[in-house]
Motif scaffolding. Structure first.
Motif, short mmCIF file in Angstrom:
data_model
loop_
_atom_site.label_atom_id
_atom_site.label_comp_id
_atom_site.label_asym_id
_atom_site.label_seq_id
_atom_site.Cartn_x
_atom_site.Cartn_y
_atom_site.Cartn_z
N ALA A 32 20.29 -28.24 0.75
CA ALA A 32 21.67 -27.81 0.55
C ALA A 32 21.78 -26.33 0.88
O ALA A 32 20.89 -25.54 0.55
N ILE A 33 22.87 -25.97 1.52
CA ILE A 33 23.19 -24.56 1.75
C ILE A 33 24.17 -24.11 0.67
O ILE A 33 25.17 -24.78 0.42
N VAL B 141 28.05 -31.82 4.54
CA VAL B 141 29.04 -32.38 3.62
C VAL B 141 28.94 -31.59 2.33
O VAL B 141 27.86 -31.38 1.79
N THR B 142 30.09 -31.09 1.88
CA THR B 142 30.11 -30.20 0.73
C THR B 142 30.49 -30.96 -0.53
O THR B 142 31.51 -31.66 -0.56
N VAL B 143 29.65 -30.84 -1.54
CA VAL B 143 29.85 -31.55 -2.80
C VAL B 143 29.58 -30.58 -3.95
O VAL B 143 29.11 -29.45 -3.75
N THR C 53 26.42 -27.52 0.11
CA THR C 53 26.66 -28.16 1.39
C THR C 53 25.38 -28.85 1.83
O THR C 53 24.40 -28.20 2.19
N ILE C 54 25.40 -30.17 1.75
CA ILE C 54 24.21 -30.96 2.07
C ILE C 54 24.03 -30.94 3.59
O ILE C 54 24.94 -31.32 4.34
N VAL C 55 22.86 -30.50 4.05
CA VAL C 55 22.60 -30.43 5.49
C VAL C 55 21.42 -31.29 5.91
O VAL C 55 21.19 -31.49 7.10
N GLN C 56 20.68 -31.78 4.93
CA GLN C 56 19.51 -32.59 5.28
C GLN C 56 19.25 -33.57 4.15
O GLN C 56 19.40 -33.22 2.97
N TYR D 80 26.00 -42.11 -0.52
CA TYR D 80 25.29 -42.39 0.74
C TYR D 80 26.28 -42.56 1.90
O TYR D 80 25.97 -42.25 3.04
N ARG D 81 27.46 -43.07 1.59
CA ARG D 81 28.43 -43.31 2.67
C ARG D 81 28.90 -42.02 3.33
O ARG D 81 29.43 -42.04 4.44
N GLN D 82 28.73 -40.90 2.63
CA GLN D 82 29.14 -39.61 3.22
C GLN D 82 28.08 -39.04 4.15
O GLN D 82 28.35 -38.08 4.86
#
Lengths: 595, 294
Positions: free
Chosen positions: A311-312, A296-298, A284-287, A457-459
């Motif tokens: 990422a968390i 946003v989770t990838v 989960t990208i947080v920064q 990047y759009r996310q």
């Protein structure tokens, strides 16, 4: 020190604040064998010198700080003052640049732009207020020293409560290490730009039905373009590192099952774009680049040179492999996240290297034909031997794309200067993208069809409203240009040596910069001293970054508020692209003032 | 309503602006002194930040002097600025010595190689080639200035000296070399000797990778003369041709042994002159050699 629980962190900060931390790192939290030293406090002493190190069991030479490479983690606190004294024990000039930090320009650390550099035997005191928080890094801005090991992470703890909740953090510094000197690597690329590419298309591949069919090879050959030219310096010379450890060294970070673990991931490479994933563990990208974004989770993300992502992850009671695969799949950085020391997880095989497409040449977006496997004789570095049979991954699902055979691109001009009025007509311009596409929705080369979620990047959406939401008062185009046959790189057809004319901005003005990639390689473009907003349809919550990948043949628009007076470096963060001239000075001056 | 419509239209046209011509927004345009048309205020408060289209304000003048000079002094900055702008900004110079062919063939030997020194655009090139058996049959050296004239080609000019065959000759040289479409390396040079004889040479080769390290190289060379040169045995027209196919294995990029075949033939009067002095007119030979550079 990499394993830090937050209580230990606060204790450590209390211990070191007010004191002078010289050469002795305050050990915080659990003391694992892979602990990374931390320097913090009111006056931080850094001593730059040559040293010996071991990577995957092989002795090698490096330049490091306080006896280590990567350099120690610098831990700062938002709202305090940073005073960092850097002593040069080398026999050549050196420098340190605080990548992503908003500092007065004279402390930005670029010799020839912000200060004279640090001569052998001399010390230099960097002294600046800490105006931000997040994950950053620092590195030499002198010659090829960054490649030689002169880089380290920076973590700035926020003054206000952190909106990101986590129980534990690990700093993950990705890098590329070579036993060859940066001078040797650069010379080889100049003498023979394909020197390190052992994954080209061959006759054996053609006969085996791999890579491009004959018709496409003929078409690309007519253009003198090599679709297998994905990376310049590759696993043929690099061992890819996590926190200074090779893939066989297997750096391991520990956790307790169910914890929220914050990974602060820094790409401190000289030349390597990494594709990062942890099989079976969503990220989960947080920064991004030190600034918070809406989570946003990838399952995977591409990280360009000099970018950072936090990422968390919430791991269960099992081990996981962190994979940082070089974009050309010539090798991987590998580490383990594990609840107990000594546990390992399956290692996935290196996936096949991708091929560039017509879109990568700036010929717009188009449909892609079914993929074919890569050349049977393609070579990957020693990390390929780590792959385990039981690796739960999607390697088999990886498809690189390929353009239609039948498409007629003959009408598109490869080098039409009418498309770029300010471009210098030099041998340094091999091609000009006739139809550069906005590729901020593109996950990166080789990540189009990997069968799981990949960040684009759009996310990214800023967690907080942008500080400046004015419309840009003007816009400029900056063409990223190159000639891959001569290994020449520049902006608008000019190398740094060709023009000392800066990109000029008035203090406080807001400008849209259209970064147009006229080459078939991705370039991580970095502006010192500023964040800029990516124009990706996020309005006043645009993601703010200090470094942005401009995908091959594509373009990225950014809105910049020129709010930091002084002279700043602006360059491609691929080290040898920068050294080849892909750099310019940006000036920010008050309106009406001559200087 | 009209204003809002206009704004939406502006956004709609500005978003794909890269497809359009930005000639009017060149960042180094100093001719205008006004501040341009400010962008329209957002009629819709929901549209803000990066969703707003950019305006068309003129670029500011380029400032001098350098900001760092005001802090550290111009003298202190001078050297590091030179290093950053030139030595580490694309102005580096390199050198290479390449033995393209060092080969043994049917009782004799042959070499062709070059060394160069310089930067991206300007280079000094020294080339040498020759062959012999017990002693040198031909030996030439060229010193050329090489200038990049496009992404792929270099213009070359300089001098050539042949110490064999005798009598020795010196020439002025003009030519081009570079990379042609479909990855053919080609070169063509013209030579004007001090005695007024005009000759020429055209060469080309193609590296066909069979695997990553096994490379087949077909190669062709044509020699031409504008007149008979009796003392070196040249007749006017096409004097000789050589076709070769060499298979090399790159143990390292810098070192590759090879084997191959070479077919050589003299033509026209050159062939007749050779027969007259008892030399053969050419034929097929096996070759073995190394390609190396450092």
């Amino acid at each position: 020190m990499m394993t830090i629980d937050r209580r230990g962190l606060l204790r450590g900060a209390a211990l070191s604040s007010g004191g002078l931390v010289l050469g002795a790192w305050t050990p915080l939290g659990a003391n694992t064998p892979d602990a990374m030293p931390v320097v913090s406090g009111d006056l931080i002493e850094l001593r730059i010198a040559r040293l010996n190190r071991t990577v995957d069991g092989r002795p090698t030479r490096a330049i490091g700080i306080n006896g280590m490479s990567p350099a120690p983690l610098i831990r700062l606190r938002e709202g305090r003052r940073a005073r960092i004294r850097v002593t040069n024990d080398l026999d050549v000039d050196t420098s340190l640049h605080w990548h992503g930090l908003l500092v007065p320009f004279q402390y930005d650390g670029v010799p020839g732009v912000s200060f004279p550099g640090i001569a052998p035997g001399q010390s230099f005191l960097y002294d600046f207020p800490v105006r931000q928080n997040g994950t950053y890094w620092y590195h030499s801005h002198s010659g090829g020293q960054e490649q030689t090991g002169l880089y380290g992470p920076i973590v700035i703890d926020p003054a206000a409560p952190d909106p990101v909740a986590y129980d534990r953090e690990h700093v993950i510094v990705l890098s590329d290490h070579s036993r060859a000197s940066p001078e040797a690597i650069f010379r080889r690329l100049k003498v023979q730009p394909g020197y390190y590419n052992f994954q080209r298309q061959t006759l054996a591949g053609l006969l085996a039905g791999r890579d491009q069919p004959a018709e496409n090879r003929k078409h690309w050959g007519a253009m003198r373009m090599d679709p297998a030219d994905i990376a310049d310096a590759t696993g043929a010379t690099y061992t890819y590192l996590v926190n200074g450890h090779g893939p066989a060294d297997n750096w391991t970070g520990t956790f307790r099952a169910g914890e929220r673990v914050r990974l602060r991931i820094v790409n401190a490479s000289a030349m390597t774009t990494f594709n990062v994933r942890i099989p079976n563990l969503p990220l989960t990208i947080v920064q991004a680049d030190g600034l918070n974004v809406a989570p946003v989770t990838v399952d995977e993300f591409q990280i360009g040179v000099a970018e950072t992502y936090d990422a968390i992850v919430i791991p269960q009671d099992r081990a996981y492999t962190l994979v940082g695969e070089s974009v050309d799949r010539s090798g991987m950085a590998r580490a383990t996240l594990s609840p107990r020391a000594g546990m390992v997880a399956p290692v996935p095989p290196l996936r096949p290297r991708p091929l560039a497409t017509m879109t990568d040449m700036g010929m717009g977006t188009m449909d892609h034909a079914p993929p074919r496997a890569p050349d049977p004789t393609a070579e990957q570095n020693a990390s390929r031997r780590l792959a385990t049979d039981d690796a739960p991954d999607h390697a088999a699902m990886d498809h690189e794309t390929m353009e239609h055979d039948g498409m007629d691109h003959g009408a598109m001009k490869m080098r039409d200067f009418a498309a770029a009025p300010q471009m210098a007509k030099t041998p340094g311009v091999q091609t000009i993208s006739p139809m550069p596409a906005d590729r901020t929705g593109y996950p990166g080369q080789g990540l189009e069809n990997v069968g799981h979620r990949v960040l684009t990047y759009r996310q990214l959406r800023a967690l907080e409203r942008n500080p400046d939401v004015r419309a840009a008062g003007r816009q400029i185009d900056v063409h990223l240009t190159g000639n891959m046959e001569r290994f020449m790189w520049g902006f608008d057809g000019k190398r740094m040596v060709d023009t000392h004319e800066p990109f000029a901005f008035v203090l406080g003005e807001r400008v849209r910069i259209n970064l147009i990639n006229d080459t078939m390689m991705a370039h991580p473009i970095h502006l010192h001293g500023h964040f800029f907003e990516l124009v990706t349809g996020q309005g006043d919550h645009a993601p703010r970054k200090h470094t942005v990948i401009v995908q091959p043949g594509g373009m990225v628009s950014v809105d910049l508020t020129a709010d930091a007076p002084g002279d700043w470096a602006f360059h491609c963060h691929m080290l040898y692209h920068m050294l080849a001239g892909m750099m310019r000075v940006v000036t920010v001056r008050p309106a009406g003032g001559a200087a | 309503m009209t204003a809002r419509l206009a704004l939406l239209l502006a956004i709609g046209t500005a978003t794909p602006a890269w497809a359009q011509d930005h000639a009017g927004h060149g960042q180094m345009d100093h001719s205008k002194t006004d501040h341009g048309t400010p962008p329209p205020p957002p009629a819709d408060p929901a549209v803000s930040g990066t969703d707003l289209p950019p305006g068309d304000a003129p670029a500011p003048p380029v400032p001098m002097p350098h900001a760092a000079d005001g802090i550290w002094g111009a003298d202190a900055m001078a050297n590091s600025r030179k290093v950053m702008m030139a030595d580490e900004g694309g102005g580096q110079r390199f050198a290479q010595v390449l033995l393209d062919r060092l080969e043994w063939r049917d009782g004799g030997y042959r070499w062709e190689g070059e060394g160069w020194f310089g930067g991206d655009l300007h280079r000094l090139v020294v080339k040498s080639e020759g062959e012999g058996k017990d002693r040198f049959e031909s030996a030439e050296v060229q010193a050329l200035y090489s200038h990049a004239v496009g992404p792929y080609f270099n213009l070359q000019a300089g001098v050539r000296h042949d110490s064999r065959p005798t009598p020795k000759r010196s020439y002025a040289v003009v030519g081009v070399e570079g990379l042609a479409p479909y990855w053919f390396e080609v070169e063509a040079h013209g030579f004007l000797s001090t005695r007024g004889e005009l000759t020429g040479r055209v060469e080309g080769y193609y590296d066909q990778r069979i695997t990553q390290r096994l490379i087949a190289q077909p190669r062709a060379e044509l020699n031409l003369s504008a007149q008979d040169v009796r003392d070196t045995g040249l007749g006017s027209g096409l004097t000789s041709a050589e076709l070769g196919l060499r298979l090399r294995y790159e143990i390292a990029r810098e070192f590759a042994p090879y084997v191959g075949v070479a077919w050589e033939r003299r033509f026209g009067d050159t062939r007749r002159f050779a027969r007259a002095r008892g030399a053969d007119a050419g034929g097929v030979e096996l070759v073995a050699g190394i390609r190396a550079w450092f």
